[in-house]
Design a protein around this motif. Structure first.
Motif, PDB file in Angstrom:
ATOM      1  N   ASP A  99       0.836  -1.195   0.000  1.00 54.19           N
ATOM      2  CA  ASP A  99       0.000   0.000   0.000  1.00 54.19           C
ATOM      3  C   ASP A  99       0.871   1.245   0.000  1.00 54.19           C
ATOM      4  O   ASP A  99       0.607   2.218  -0.721  1.00 54.19           O
ATOM      5  CB  ASP A  99      -0.900  -0.022   1.238  1.00 54.19           C
ATOM      6  N   ASN A 108       1.237   4.635  -2.494  1.00 54.67           N
ATOM      7  CA  ASN A 108       1.161   5.991  -1.951  1.00 54.67           C
ATOM      8  C   ASN A 108       2.432   6.779  -2.238  1.00 54.67           C
ATOM      9  O   ASN A 108       2.384   8.002  -2.405  1.00 54.67           O
ATOM     10  CB  ASN A 108       0.880   5.932  -0.450  1.00 54.67           C
ATOM     11  N   ALA A 149       1.996   8.046  -5.634  1.00 52.22           N
ATOM     12  CA  ALA A 149       1.103   9.206  -5.626  1.00 52.22           C
ATOM     13  C   ALA A 149       1.877  10.460  -5.221  1.00 52.22           C
ATOM     14  O   ALA A 149       1.722  11.523  -5.831  1.00 52.22           O
ATOM     15  CB  ALA A 149      -0.058   8.966  -4.659  1.00 52.22           C
ATOM     16  N   ARG A 161      -6.835  17.604  -2.250  1.00 51.37           N
ATOM     17  CA  ARG A 161      -5.416  17.322  -2.025  1.00 51.37           C
ATOM     18  C   ARG A 161      -4.587  18.606  -2.143  1.00 51.37           C
ATOM     19  O   ARG A 161      -3.677  18.850  -1.342  1.00 51.37           O
ATOM     20  CB  ARG A 161      -4.909  16.298  -3.043  1.00 51.37           C
ATOM     21  N   SER A 212      -4.275  10.716  -7.607  1.00 52.35           N
ATOM     22  CA  SER A 212      -5.486  10.073  -7.089  1.00 52.35           C
ATOM     23  C   SER A 212      -5.699   8.686  -7.680  1.00 52.35           C
ATOM     24  O   SER A 212      -6.275   7.814  -7.031  1.00 52.35           O
ATOM     25  CB  SER A 212      -6.714  10.954  -7.368  1.00 52.35           C
ATOM     26  N   GLN A 253      -4.674   5.700  -5.699  1.00 46.66           N
ATOM     27  CA  GLN A 253      -5.447   5.356  -4.501  1.00 46.66           C
ATOM     28  C   GLN A 253      -6.498   4.289  -4.794  1.00 46.66           C
ATOM     29  O   GLN A 253      -7.278   3.941  -3.922  1.00 46.66           O
ATOM     30  CB  GLN A 253      -6.138   6.598  -3.940  1.00 46.66           C
ATOM     31  N   GLN A 301      -9.762   4.595  -2.300  1.00 48.44           N
ATOM     32  CA  GLN A 301      -9.681   4.867  -0.868  1.00 48.44           C
ATOM     33  C   GLN A 301     -10.138   6.292  -0.579  1.00 48.44           C
ATOM     34  O   GLN A 301      -9.752   7.220  -1.257  1.00 48.44           O
ATOM     35  CB  GLN A 301      -8.249   4.704  -0.364  1.00 48.44           C
ATOM     36  N   SER A 345       1.901  14.141   2.170  1.00 44.83           N
ATOM     37  CA  SER A 345       2.465  13.114   1.292  1.00 44.83           C
ATOM     38  C   SER A 345       2.904  11.848   2.032  1.00 44.83           C
ATOM     39  O   SER A 345       3.408  10.919   1.397  1.00 44.83           O
ATOM     40  CB  SER A 345       3.662  13.687   0.521  1.00 44.83           C
ATOM     41  N   PRO A 384       3.178   8.361   3.103  1.00 45.30           N
ATOM     42  CA  PRO A 384       2.547   7.169   2.527  1.00 45.30           C
ATOM     43  C   PRO A 384       1.802   6.320   3.553  1.00 45.30           C
ATOM     44  O   PRO A 384       0.873   5.597   3.193  1.00 45.30           O
ATOM     45  CB  PRO A 384       3.725   6.396   1.928  1.00 45.30           C
ATOM     46  N   LYS A 387      -1.746   8.290   4.663  1.00 46.43           N
ATOM     47  CA  LYS A 387      -2.843   8.389   3.695  1.00 46.43           C
ATOM     48  C   LYS A 387      -3.950   7.360   3.924  1.00 46.43           C
ATOM     49  O   LYS A 387      -5.135   7.711   3.892  1.00 46.43           O
ATOM     50  CB  LYS A 387      -2.282   8.277   2.268  1.00 46.43           C
ATOM     51  N   PRO A 388      -3.644   6.070   4.195  1.00 47.87           N
ATOM     52  CA  PRO A 388      -4.726   5.114   4.450  1.00 47.87           C
ATOM     53  C   PRO A 388      -5.547   5.474   5.687  1.00 47.87           C
ATOM     54  O   PRO A 388      -6.754   5.221   5.729  1.00 47.87           O
ATOM     55  CB  PRO A 388      -3.991   3.786   4.644  1.00 47.87           C
TER      56      PRO A 388
END
Length: 257
Positions: A6, A10, A13, A48, A135, A138, A145, A166, A168, A171-172
């Protein structure tokens, strides 16, 4: 999905956005007395851009999640500004209620005395395009997400999350908070020096430099003994914890329907 896998998505991203929202590159020289409010959708490329700006300006903000199908804050936002789109900023210090990410960013920079560059013209097109690309990373099995609301129980008080845009692993957690429509005070924790770069274990052993390079990093160092994000505080239960997987399990168990 495995946390490390995951995190790779990220990281991609973050790369797509040139790691905007990582460091304190445009510190606000004025601090709002009353906390700013942002009606937000985690997956939204426009939201964002505003969160990146807040992170780079080192401003905290109350996040009021408005995922698709959400009922907790969407109607509230539209009563304040009929026909609004997200993000929507509410500044109780000035009475301003506004949407349109570029306008919000310009307003924040002007009002709180930041050198953050305006996102207009060609630069705006680049910012929006790269944010949209970010995005896409994600997407997971089942959807994006931080996009759709999940059944949840509302907390009596907002939670507190130490994070920078940012990150990683943050973000979740922000995505889950959005899906569960849990309001939270986002304590932006941007990096303040080159010695902040890298994973905490590697960084602290290599540089052995002061950890409190920005105000919220200093708070983490003084109160928890380390600087790492995400860090969640739940005033409703007294829980305070690191590690994104543990936080996700806690949120699902405590607030998931």
């Amino acid at each position: 999905m495995n946390t490390n896998i995951d995190a790779i998505f990220n990281l991609l991203a973050g790369t797509a956005r040139g790691w905007r929202g990582t460091g304190i590159t445009a510190r606000a020289r004025k601090t709002p007395e009353k906390v700013l409010k942002l009606y937000d959708i985690e997956i939204s490329p426009f939201c964002r851009l505003v969160r990146e700006a807040l992170s780079e300006m080192d401003l905290d903000v109350m996040i009021l999640p408005c995922p698709a199908g959400g009922k907790r804050f969407r109607d509230e936002a539209r009563k304040l500004l009929p026909g609004t789109k997200f993000p929507m900023l509410v500044d109780d210090n000035t009475g301003v209620v506004m949407n349109e990410s570029a306008d919000i960013i310009d307003y924040l920079a002007k009002t709180y005395n930041s050198k953050l560059k305006s996102q207009q013209g060609f630069g705006r097109k680049v910012a929006v395009g790269s944010s949209m690309l970010a995005s896409t990373f994600q997407y997971r099995v089942g959807g994006f997400q931080g996009m759709k609301a999940r059944p949840s129980k509302a907390p009596a008080e907002p939670l507190v999350l130490y994070s920078f845009e940012s990150s990683p692993y943050s973000k979740p957690v922000r995505a889950r908070l959005c899906e569960l429509e849990i309001p939270y005070l986002l304590k932006n924790t941007p990096k303040g020096a080159m010695t902040d770069m890298g994973p905490p274990v590697f960084r602290d052993k290599l540089f052995k430099a002061p950890q409190g390079t920005t105000r919220n990093r200093a708070w983490l160092s003084e109160n928890t003994g380390k600087v790492q994000v995400p860090y969640l505080i739940d005033p409703n239960t007294g829980v305070a914890m690191y590690e994104s997987n543990d936080i996700l399990r806690y949120l699902d168990k405590t607030y998931g329907a």
